[in-house]
Write an enzyme that holds these catalytic residues in place. Structure first.
Site, PDB file in Angstrom:
ATOM      1  N   ASP A  37       0.853  -1.193   0.000  1.00 55.22           N
ATOM      2  CA  ASP A  37       0.000   0.000   0.000  1.00 55.22           C
ATOM      3  C   ASP A  37       0.888   1.243   0.000  1.00 55.22           C
ATOM      4  O   ASP A  37       2.029   1.191   0.452  1.00 55.22           O
ATOM      5  CB  ASP A  37      -0.898  -0.006   1.251  1.00 55.22           C
ATOM      6  CG  ASP A  37      -2.176   0.812   1.088  1.00 55.22           C
ATOM      7  OD1 ASP A  37      -3.262   0.209   1.078  1.00 55.22           O
ATOM      8  OD2 ASP A  37      -2.074   2.049   0.951  1.00 55.22           O
ATOM      9  N   ASP A  65       3.598   2.212  -4.523  1.00 54.20           N
ATOM     10  CA  ASP A  65       2.691   3.036  -5.328  1.00 54.20           C
ATOM     11  C   ASP A  65       2.438   2.241  -6.599  1.00 54.20           C
ATOM     12  O   ASP A  65       3.348   2.048  -7.417  1.00 54.20           O
ATOM     13  CB  ASP A  65       3.336   4.394  -5.641  1.00 54.20           C
ATOM     14  CG  ASP A  65       2.426   5.283  -6.491  1.00 54.20           C
ATOM     15  OD1 ASP A  65       1.466   4.757  -7.100  1.00 54.20           O
ATOM     16  OD2 ASP A  65       2.686   6.490  -6.551  1.00 54.20           O
ATOM     17  N   VAL A  66       1.214   1.782  -6.778  1.00 49.86           N
ATOM     18  CA  VAL A  66       0.891   0.855  -7.876  1.00 49.86           C
ATOM     19  C   VAL A  66       1.003   1.482  -9.270  1.00 49.86           C
ATOM     20  O   VAL A  66       0.861   0.783 -10.271  1.00 49.86           O
ATOM     21  CB  VAL A  66      -0.524   0.242  -7.709  1.00 49.86           C
ATOM     22  CG1 VAL A  66      -0.572  -0.702  -6.514  1.00 49.86           C
ATOM     23  CG2 VAL A  66      -1.596   1.324  -7.612  1.00 49.86           C
ATOM     24  N   TYR A 157     -13.888   7.028 -13.190  1.00 52.79           N
ATOM     25  CA  TYR A 157     -14.113   5.780 -12.451  1.00 52.79           C
ATOM     26  C   TYR A 157     -14.809   4.765 -13.366  1.00 52.79           C
ATOM     27  O   TYR A 157     -14.376   3.612 -13.462  1.00 52.79           O
ATOM     28  CB  TYR A 157     -14.938   6.049 -11.192  1.00 52.79           C
ATOM     29  CG  TYR A 157     -14.906   4.911 -10.200  1.00 52.79           C
ATOM     30  CD1 TYR A 157     -13.765   4.645  -9.456  1.00 52.79           C
ATOM     31  CD2 TYR A 157     -16.016   4.087 -10.013  1.00 52.79           C
ATOM     32  CE1 TYR A 157     -13.720   3.582  -8.546  1.00 52.79           C
ATOM     33  CE2 TYR A 157     -15.988   3.034  -9.104  1.00 52.79           C
ATOM     34  CZ  TYR A 157     -14.832   2.789  -8.373  1.00 52.79           C
ATOM     35  OH  TYR A 157     -14.807   1.736  -7.479  1.00 52.79           O
ATOM     36  N   LYS A 161     -12.806   1.376 -14.575  1.00 55.62           N
ATOM     37  CA  LYS A 161     -13.256   0.062 -14.110  1.00 55.62           C
ATOM     38  C   LYS A 161     -13.724  -0.812 -15.279  1.00 55.62           C
ATOM     39  O   LYS A 161     -13.614  -2.043 -15.216  1.00 55.62           O
ATOM     40  CB  LYS A 161     -14.357   0.232 -13.056  1.00 55.62           C
ATOM     41  CG  LYS A 161     -13.844   0.814 -11.739  1.00 55.62           C
ATOM     42  CD  LYS A 161     -12.749  -0.051 -11.121  1.00 55.62           C
ATOM     43  CE  LYS A 161     -12.316   0.421  -9.742  1.00 55.62           C
ATOM     44  NZ  LYS A 161     -11.246  -0.424  -9.169  1.00 55.62           N
ATOM     45  N   THR A 194     -16.628   0.676   3.374  1.00 60.18           N
ATOM     46  CA  THR A 194     -15.176   0.845   3.575  1.00 60.18           C
ATOM     47  C   THR A 194     -14.894   2.349   3.587  1.00 60.18           C
ATOM     48  O   THR A 194     -15.766   3.151   3.229  1.00 60.18           O
ATOM     49  CB  THR A 194     -14.344   0.212   2.437  1.00 60.18           C
ATOM     50  OG1 THR A 194     -14.416   1.076   1.291  1.00 60.18           O
ATOM     51  CG2 THR A 194     -14.801  -1.191   2.083  1.00 60.18           C
TER      52      THR A 194
HETATM   53  P1  NAD Z   1     -10.289   2.141   0.247  1.00 58.51           P
HETATM   54  O1  NAD Z   1     -10.209   3.560  -0.164  1.00 58.51           O
HETATM   55  O2  NAD Z   1     -10.870   1.825   1.585  1.00 58.51           O
HETATM   56  O3  NAD Z   1      -8.826   1.488   0.205  1.00 58.51           O
HETATM   57  C1  NAD Z   1      -7.995   1.642  -0.913  1.00 58.51           C
HETATM   58  C2  NAD Z   1      -6.551   1.419  -0.498  1.00 58.51           C
HETATM   59  O4  NAD Z   1      -5.745   1.600  -1.676  1.00 58.51           O
HETATM   60  C3  NAD Z   1      -6.049   2.404   0.554  1.00 58.51           C
HETATM   61  O5  NAD Z   1      -5.378   1.715   1.606  1.00 58.51           O
HETATM   62  C4  NAD Z   1      -5.088   3.294  -0.225  1.00 58.51           C
HETATM   63  O6  NAD Z   1      -3.982   3.770   0.557  1.00 58.51           O
HETATM   64  C5  NAD Z   1      -4.615   2.356  -1.324  1.00 58.51           C
HETATM   65  N1  NAD Z   1      -4.098   3.082  -2.496  1.00 58.51           N
HETATM   66  C6  NAD Z   1      -4.650   4.157  -3.116  1.00 58.51           C
HETATM   67  N2  NAD Z   1      -3.849   4.573  -4.112  1.00 58.51           N
HETATM   68  C7  NAD Z   1      -2.775   3.744  -4.122  1.00 58.51           C
HETATM   69  C8  NAD Z   1      -1.596   3.670  -4.909  1.00 58.51           C
HETATM   70  N3  NAD Z   1      -1.336   4.552  -5.896  1.00 58.51           N
HETATM   71  N4  NAD Z   1      -0.703   2.691  -4.642  1.00 58.51           N
HETATM   72  C9  NAD Z   1      -0.931   1.812  -3.639  1.00 58.51           C
HETATM   73  N5  NAD Z   1      -2.020   1.832  -2.848  1.00 58.51           N
HETATM   74  C10 NAD Z   1      -2.926   2.798  -3.089  1.00 58.51           C
HETATM   75  O7  NAD Z   1     -11.068   1.381  -0.918  1.00 58.51           O
HETATM   76  P2  NAD Z   1     -11.879  -0.019  -0.887  1.00 58.51           P
HETATM   77  O8  NAD Z   1     -13.308   0.277  -0.693  1.00 58.51           O
HETATM   78  O9  NAD Z   1     -11.203  -0.997  -0.021  1.00 58.51           O
HETATM   79  O10 NAD Z   1     -11.732  -0.424  -2.428  1.00 58.51           O
HETATM   80  C11 NAD Z   1     -10.851  -1.418  -2.901  1.00 58.51           C
HETATM   81  C12 NAD Z   1     -11.126  -1.647  -4.376  1.00 58.51           C
HETATM   82  O11 NAD Z   1     -12.480  -2.050  -4.568  1.00 58.51           O
HETATM   83  C13 NAD Z   1     -10.929  -0.394  -5.244  1.00 58.51           C
HETATM   84  O12 NAD Z   1     -10.334  -0.769  -6.471  1.00 58.51           O
HETATM   85  C14 NAD Z   1     -12.339   0.101  -5.438  1.00 58.51           C
HETATM   86  O13 NAD Z   1     -12.474   0.865  -6.619  1.00 58.51           O
HETATM   87  C15 NAD Z   1     -13.104  -1.208  -5.511  1.00 58.51           C
HETATM   88  N6  NAD Z   1     -14.527  -1.049  -5.194  1.00 58.51           N
HETATM   89  C16 NAD Z   1     -14.919  -0.622  -3.959  1.00 58.51           C
HETATM   90  C17 NAD Z   1     -16.277  -0.447  -3.700  1.00 58.51           C
HETATM   91  C18 NAD Z   1     -16.779   0.045  -2.366  1.00 58.51           C
HETATM   92  O14 NAD Z   1     -17.919   0.498  -2.289  1.00 58.51           O
HETATM   93  N7  NAD Z   1     -16.010  -0.034  -1.308  1.00 58.51           N
HETATM   94  C19 NAD Z   1     -17.222  -0.714  -4.708  1.00 58.51           C
HETATM   95  C20 NAD Z   1     -16.776  -1.144  -5.957  1.00 58.51           C
HETATM   96  C21 NAD Z   1     -15.424  -1.320  -6.185  1.00 58.51           C
END
Ligand code: NAD
Length: 256
Positions: A37, A65-66, A157, A161, A194
């Site tokens: 992360d 950083d991804v 977004y 996606k 989340t």
């Molecule tokens: P979140 O924001 O709670 O967590 C995301 C994590 O990614 C964080 O710890 C952040 O530090 C890390 N991150 C951000 N940019 C980064 C980078 N450049 N390099 C490395 N790490 C990085 O989000 P979440 O809800 O856990 O979502 C996880 C995945 O699921 C995402 O791809 C999101 O788009 C997808 N998603 C989430 C939801 C939802 O409602 N929670 C719905 C659909 C899809």
């Protein structure tokens, strides 16, 4: 023992939310997990909790950083060495936060595209080098219902996606053609509780915000992180050994 005993899983965005939930779930079911992360302290806290529950050496934390190719190469090398290999990649890190197209800043567009899409390309490209030595393998990509259905509010977004959805299938067909026993599938959640929803909660208050979202879902509620972690677990395990190029929607019926 466990449904993913012996698997070695690398999870991006593992410091919180769905990545942390997936890490806890895979570790509980017997895998070693590498949590990567931007937020190193957060990933270390989750790893410490997992190691306390399942034994030292179960979880590892890394800063990544991804969007940075050099970091991917270096961190995958370290993680594969710490875990004794790499058999599962969970491309989970992702961001939202973009707004309607006419007011959307080009810089924010590029950032969302980069974090959500470049990450999957770079992760798959460089993880495959390690994964071919530890087959069978599984690449699991977090897309969204927003990758399948447009919403009019978040073009970056939506587009990012949708790109993850087809990139995931592209990787699946490539691996099959190369006779690699490495599968690639995408998961499409709707709203899950989340920190990604923090901005929305701040606007209306958490209870009202969640009620607004829940009204859009046929099952009448938003999801919990383990609803997604259970799909990750299935795709990481050999129970899904004939599933590749598929999408799993975990959405309370919103796309039905
Ligand atoms: P979140 O924001 O709670 O967590 C995301 C994590 O990614 C964080 O710890 C952040 O530090 C890390 N991150 C951000 N940019 C980064 C980078 N450049 N390099 C490395 N790490 C990085 O989000 P979440 O809800 O856990 O979502 C996880 C995945 O699921 C995402 O791809 C999101 O788009 C997808 N998603 C989430 C939801 C939802 O409602 N929670 C719905 C659909 C899809």
């Amino acid at each position: 023992t466990g449904r993913v005993a012996g698997k070695k899983a690398f999870i991006t965005g593992g410091a919180q939310g769905l990545g942390a939930a997936a890490g806890r779930m895979l570790a509980k079911e017997g895998a070693k997990v590498a949590l990567a992360d931007l937020n190193l302290a957060g990933a270390q806290a989750v790893a410490a909790e997992i190691n306390a529950a399942h034994g030292a050496g179960t979880a590892f934390a890394y800063q990544l950083d991804v969007t940075q190719e050099d970091q991917w190469i270096e961190v995958l090398e370290k993680a594969a060495s710490d875990m004794g290999g790499l058999s599962v990649l969970v491309n989970n890190a992702g961001i939202g936060g973009d707004g309607p197209i006419e007011s959307l800043d080009f810089g924010l567009w590029k950032k969302v595209m980069s974090v959500n899409v470049d990450s999957v390309f770079l992760g798959a490209k460089h993880a495959l080098t390690h994964m071919r030595a530890h087959q069978p393998g599984s690449i699991i990509n977090l897309s969204s219902i927003a990758g399948l259905i447009a919403n009019g509010n978040s073009p970056a977004y939506n587009a990012s996606k949708a790109a993850v959805w087809l990139l995931s299938k592209n990787i699946a067909l490539y691996c099959a053609k190369m006779k690699l026993d490495i599968r690639s599938n995408s998961i499409h959640p709707t709203f899950i509780d989340t920190p990604i929803l923090d901005g929305f909660s701040a606007r209306f208050g958490k209870e009202e915000a969640f009620a607004k979202l829940a009204r859009q879902v046929p099952m009448g509620r938003i999801g919990e992180p383990n609803d997604i972690a259970n799909a990750v677990l299935y795709l990481a395990s050999d129970e899904s050994k004939f599933m590749t190029g598929a999408e799993i929607k975990v959405d309370g019926g919103i796309s039905a």
